[in-house]
Motif scaffolding. Structure first.
Motif, short mmCIF file in Angstrom:
data_model
loop_
_atom_site.label_atom_id
_atom_site.label_comp_id
_atom_site.label_asym_id
_atom_site.label_seq_id
_atom_site.Cartn_x
_atom_site.Cartn_y
_atom_site.Cartn_z
N GLU A 188 -22.42 -8.57 -34.10
CA GLU A 188 -21.82 -7.67 -35.10
C GLU A 188 -22.59 -6.36 -35.19
O GLU A 188 -22.00 -5.27 -35.28
N ALA A 191 -22.01 -4.23 -31.92
CA ALA A 191 -20.66 -3.67 -31.92
C ALA A 191 -20.54 -2.50 -32.89
O ALA A 191 -19.99 -1.44 -32.55
N THR A 198 -16.00 -6.16 -29.90
CA THR A 198 -16.80 -7.36 -30.11
C THR A 198 -17.09 -8.10 -28.81
O THR A 198 -18.18 -8.63 -28.60
#
Length: 274
Positions: A188, A191, A198
């Motif tokens: 997370e 990204a 993702t």
């Protein structure tokens, strides 16, 4: 480990607050220490988020943050201040530590063990009950303004017997250990910070974790979250994934041709072929 976000968190924080995904109780420990002005020692590998954690906590606490990067040529005058010649006059100029003490700011000494031990002794009276900074060249003692807090960091796995914190320094601090986040959290983060999808972030994180888990690794450092974000940012700028990884990870981790070749083989085994 943290990522920047402008959406409210589960606790209903302001939309302007950065979002921090805590791995443990580090936010609570830092907050409690900040209430009392207790100094904090952050321990953890390079690129795991120590600096970003301090930046986030300073933002949440509404404190000014003054950061100093430790290096082997740092002197106490670099921290405290010195007399300089300006416009034909000799004037005193505060160093970053003195500015923080006067302003009631957080002073973050990054990789403090890189500085000479005789330099770090200057922080001792600030890091105990006295909360004061002797300014010997001015013949005065400066008492820390409300809100002042001292934060230092270092990488325990990178230090030698000649570069470590003195016990007399360590025992003045409460310690918080930070490490690389779990795979989902790191995906997370990568990204978001790199601005990539993702799936690509998950591939980068998988590679990073594979490098960290190498048996008998000859590497001085492992692939940090920061490094994976840099690789992702190259992808976001238009580079293909393997070229980005070669430039931001493989070539950065080693100058040894054999090690670079071995890392390249690991990349081939881990990254998906597109």
């Amino acid at each position: 480990m943290l990522i920047a976000d402008r959406s409210p968190d589960a606790a209903g924080a302001s939309v302007l607050d950065p979002f921090y995904r805590a791995a443990g109780n580090e936010v609570e420990v830092f907050t409690a220490a900040a209430r009392r002005g207790t100094p904090v020692l952050l321990k953890g590998p390079t690129g795991c988020g120590k600096t970003r954690f301090v930046e986030t906590m300073a933002h949440r606490l509404g404190r000014e943050l003054i950061t100093v990067a430790g290096h082997e040529d740092m002197t106490s005058a670099d921290l405290v201040g010195r007399f300089l010649l300006k416009g034909g006059e000799t004037v005193w100029v505060d160093g970053p530590l003195t500015r923080a003490v006067r302003a009631g700011a957080i002073c973050y000494l990054d990789e403090i063990v890189e500085a000479r031990q005789d330099t770090t002794v200057v922080i001792h009276p600030l890091a105990d009950h006295r909360r004061e900074l002797p300014l010997d060249r001015l013949g005065t003692i400066l008492h820390a303004a409300p809100g002042f807090q001292l934060v230092i960091s270092y990488n325990p796995g990178y230090q030698s017997i000649l570069k470590n914190l003195k016990e007399s320094t360590r025992q003045r601090f409460v310690a918080i250990t930070l490490d690389f986040p779990g795979a989902d959290a790191e995906t997370e983060i990568v990204a978001h910070e790199a601005g990539i999808d993702t799936a690509t972030a998950r591939s980068l994180v998988g590679l990073g974790r594979a490098i960290r888990n190498l048996d008998g690794s000859p590497l001085g450092e492992v692939s940090s979250t920061r490094m994976l974000i840099l690789a992702g940012s190259l992808v976001a700028a238009g580079l293909d994934l393997r070229t980005a990884v070669q430039s931001a990870v493989v070539e950065v981790l080693s100058d040894d041709d054999e090690v670079v070749r071995a890392l390249g083989e690991l990349v081939d085994a881990v990254l998906p072929r597109r």
